[in-house]
Design a protein around this motif. Sequence first.
Motif, PDB file in Angstrom:
ATOM      1  N   THR A 216       0.880  -1.174  -0.179  1.00 26.50           N
ATOM      2  CA  THR A 216      -0.084   0.013   0.045  1.00 26.50           C
ATOM      3  C   THR A 216       0.945   1.155   0.041  1.00 26.50           C
ATOM      4  O   THR A 216       2.039   1.046   0.231  1.00 26.50           O
ATOM      5  CB  THR A 216      -0.783   0.226   1.161  1.00 26.50           C
ATOM      6  OG1 THR A 216      -0.237   0.147   2.426  1.00 26.50           O
ATOM      7  CG2 THR A 216      -1.640  -1.206   1.444  1.00 26.50           C
ATOM      8  N   VAL A 217       0.215   2.295  -0.484  1.00 27.45           N
ATOM      9  CA  VAL A 217       1.037   3.486  -0.529  1.00 27.45           C
ATOM     10  C   VAL A 217       1.277   4.175   0.960  1.00 27.45           C
ATOM     11  O   VAL A 217       2.294   4.507   1.381  1.00 27.45           O
ATOM     12  CB  VAL A 217       0.126   4.694  -1.215  1.00 27.45           C
ATOM     13  CG1 VAL A 217       0.803   6.233  -1.148  1.00 27.45           C
ATOM     14  CG2 VAL A 217      -0.115   4.265  -2.573  1.00 27.45           C
ATOM     15  N   GLU A 218       0.559   3.901   1.883  1.00 28.93           N
ATOM     16  CA  GLU A 218       0.523   4.319   3.301  1.00 28.93           C
ATOM     17  C   GLU A 218       1.598   3.738   4.085  1.00 28.93           C
ATOM     18  O   GLU A 218       2.676   4.297   4.666  1.00 28.93           O
ATOM     19  CB  GLU A 218      -0.778   4.122   4.029  1.00 28.93           C
ATOM     20  CG  GLU A 218      -0.396   4.770   5.414  1.00 28.93           C
ATOM     21  CD  GLU A 218      -1.627   4.464   6.480  1.00 28.93           C
ATOM     22  OE1 GLU A 218      -2.436   5.524   6.331  1.00 28.93           O
ATOM     23  OE2 GLU A 218      -1.789   3.311   7.022  1.00 28.93           O
ATOM     24  N   LEU A 248      -1.413  12.565   3.387  1.00 28.95           N
ATOM     25  CA  LEU A 248      -1.591  12.012   2.101  1.00 28.95           C
ATOM     26  C   LEU A 248      -2.891  12.676   1.108  1.00 28.95           C
ATOM     27  O   LEU A 248      -3.154  12.173   0.083  1.00 28.95           O
ATOM     28  CB  LEU A 248      -1.638  10.418   2.211  1.00 28.95           C
ATOM     29  CG  LEU A 248      -0.316   9.951   2.353  1.00 28.95           C
ATOM     30  CD1 LEU A 248      -0.408   8.386   2.556  1.00 28.95           C
ATOM     31  CD2 LEU A 248       0.889  10.141   1.646  1.00 28.95           C
ATOM     32  N   LYS A 446      -1.533   7.749  -3.647  1.00 25.90           N
ATOM     33  CA  LYS A 446      -2.505   7.392  -2.635  1.00 25.90           C
ATOM     34  C   LYS A 446      -4.249   7.833  -3.178  1.00 25.90           C
ATOM     35  O   LYS A 446      -5.116   6.949  -2.791  1.00 25.90           O
ATOM     36  CB  LYS A 446      -2.524   8.231  -1.278  1.00 25.90           C
ATOM     37  CG  LYS A 446      -3.363   8.031  -0.178  1.00 25.90           C
ATOM     38  CD  LYS A 446      -3.623   6.405   0.134  1.00 25.90           C
ATOM     39  CE  LYS A 446      -4.683   6.436   1.422  1.00 25.90           C
ATOM     40  NZ  LYS A 446      -4.892   5.110   1.721  1.00 25.90           N
ATOM     41  N   GLU A 449      -4.764   5.149  -5.409  1.00 29.62           N
ATOM     42  CA  GLU A 449      -4.954   3.875  -4.723  1.00 29.62           C
ATOM     43  C   GLU A 449      -6.663   3.541  -4.121  1.00 29.62           C
ATOM     44  O   GLU A 449      -7.173   2.811  -4.287  1.00 29.62           O
ATOM     45  CB  GLU A 449      -4.336   3.695  -3.625  1.00 29.62           C
ATOM     46  CG  GLU A 449      -4.495   2.428  -2.854  1.00 29.62           C
ATOM     47  CD  GLU A 449      -3.207   2.396  -1.742  1.00 29.62           C
ATOM     48  OE1 GLU A 449      -2.360   1.255  -1.866  1.00 29.62           O
ATOM     49  OE2 GLU A 449      -3.228   3.080  -0.806  1.00 29.62           O
ATOM     50  N   THR A 450      -7.099   4.831  -3.607  1.00 31.55           N
ATOM     51  CA  THR A 450      -8.436   5.087  -3.068  1.00 31.55           C
ATOM     52  C   THR A 450      -9.393   4.946  -4.171  1.00 31.55           C
ATOM     53  O   THR A 450     -10.314   4.322  -3.911  1.00 31.55           O
ATOM     54  CB  THR A 450      -8.478   6.478  -2.346  1.00 31.55           C
ATOM     55  OG1 THR A 450      -7.526   6.580  -1.326  1.00 31.55           O
ATOM     56  CG2 THR A 450      -9.670   6.733  -1.773  1.00 31.55           C
TER      57      THR A 450
END
Length: 465
Positions: A216-218, A248, A446, A449-450
């Motif tokens: 994941t980006v986070e 983010l 992010k 990705e969301t």
Amino acid sequence: MNDLLTLSIRELIGLFGDKKLSPSEYWLAIEARVEVFEPHVQALYLYDPESARAQAKNSTERWARGEVLGPLDGIPVTLKELIATEGQPVPLGTAAMDLTPALTDAPIAARMKEDGAVIFAKTTCPDYGMLSSGLSSFHHLSRNPWDLSQNPGGSSAGAASAGAASLGPLHIGTDIGGSVRLPAGWTGLFGFKPSHGRIPVDPYYVGRCAGPMTRTVEDAAFSMATLSRPDWRDGTSLPPENIDWLDLDIYVRGMKIGLMLDAGVGLAVEAEVRDAVIAAAKRFEDAGAIIVPVEPVMTRAMLDGLDVFWRARFWGDIEALSPERRAKILPYILHWAEGGADVSGVEAVRGFNQTIAMRQACSKLFSTVDAVISPTNPIVSYPADWASPTNDPARPFEHIGFTVPWNMSEQPASSINCGFSTSGMPIGLQIVGPRFADMTVLRLSKAFETWTGGVPKWPEPPIAG
């Protein structure tokens, strides 16, 4: 998949703090995963579960006392084999190297230890990190967890294999022409190459960066507070900045984003890759971004010049080896490097000057746009035992046209999954930002990705029998 393996770093740290899960308990889940998946992907080098248990036990005790060392305390991590760890050899992926223990930790290893991360293994790479492949004369052949007959890419091959196989949440690779982003794209991971000097490396040289490879980006953003601390050993290390790496959120509306579908050189973009990237651009457009088709920054002269310079540089590294030791280098790499033996100093300088031409072309492009999106890789996949996507040492860099210019221009870039081929292989979208705008790249990643929901399901090990 064991539910613990799906947890993000932020979730793990929260559970550690609430005493609902200990680093020791989490490590045992990772250890069980390694036991069943590693024999198939062969991503790890110097895997040491006993040491990992001890590190996790120490972290568990620190959490119990409220004496946590840093934001990654208790988080299992792998480091690419090229990243030195004190007391362990650095074979550089090749059978030609003496297995001499490193005298000190490289900057990344030092930062991880300072923050209490559980370093449980190194990850494989090809000879001298000079291939985008899991093929090596020293390591086992690393394979892509999505399809074991296919290549994970490289040179951060083992890191990509380990990440996609869910062997822990955080894997650190290095990148001089795409070696974090290319394998991330081929394995569905998020791979982040920050601005040059943001993550100190040793040794450092033109274009060389390091970066996290995560699901994941986070998780990648979470690691940056640790990885980005300056280190005097990297003469390009950026000064300390008070960056909130987990901030983010981004307002995409009105941003001018260049869409690059042609690298200008190298392998043609396959239709499935092109379609996935165009669909990704539509996501940004739907969010209010202004999508602008842009021309490639790379030329044949640039790529060929880089090839000449890298051959000459690498030949300089290995020409002092005895013929017997040199013969142990992967034949593909040795054949390529021998082309540098007759390169004159003038020719080498002319080749190096093409890196400056790349920087100028990238700078000119970014005077017109706020970000650029493109394919990460031009092709969907290639066989596991190939040395490169062309498998031809005379054409070694035909796959890096989208990735290498941003190393030479020192700009941040990421690869994030933007879909799958009909064969079931991941497809990577590259997101590039202006120099030093690392947060812009992370935020755009992010946001994407969301919108997509990320990778819905990661590979599982083959069923025995």
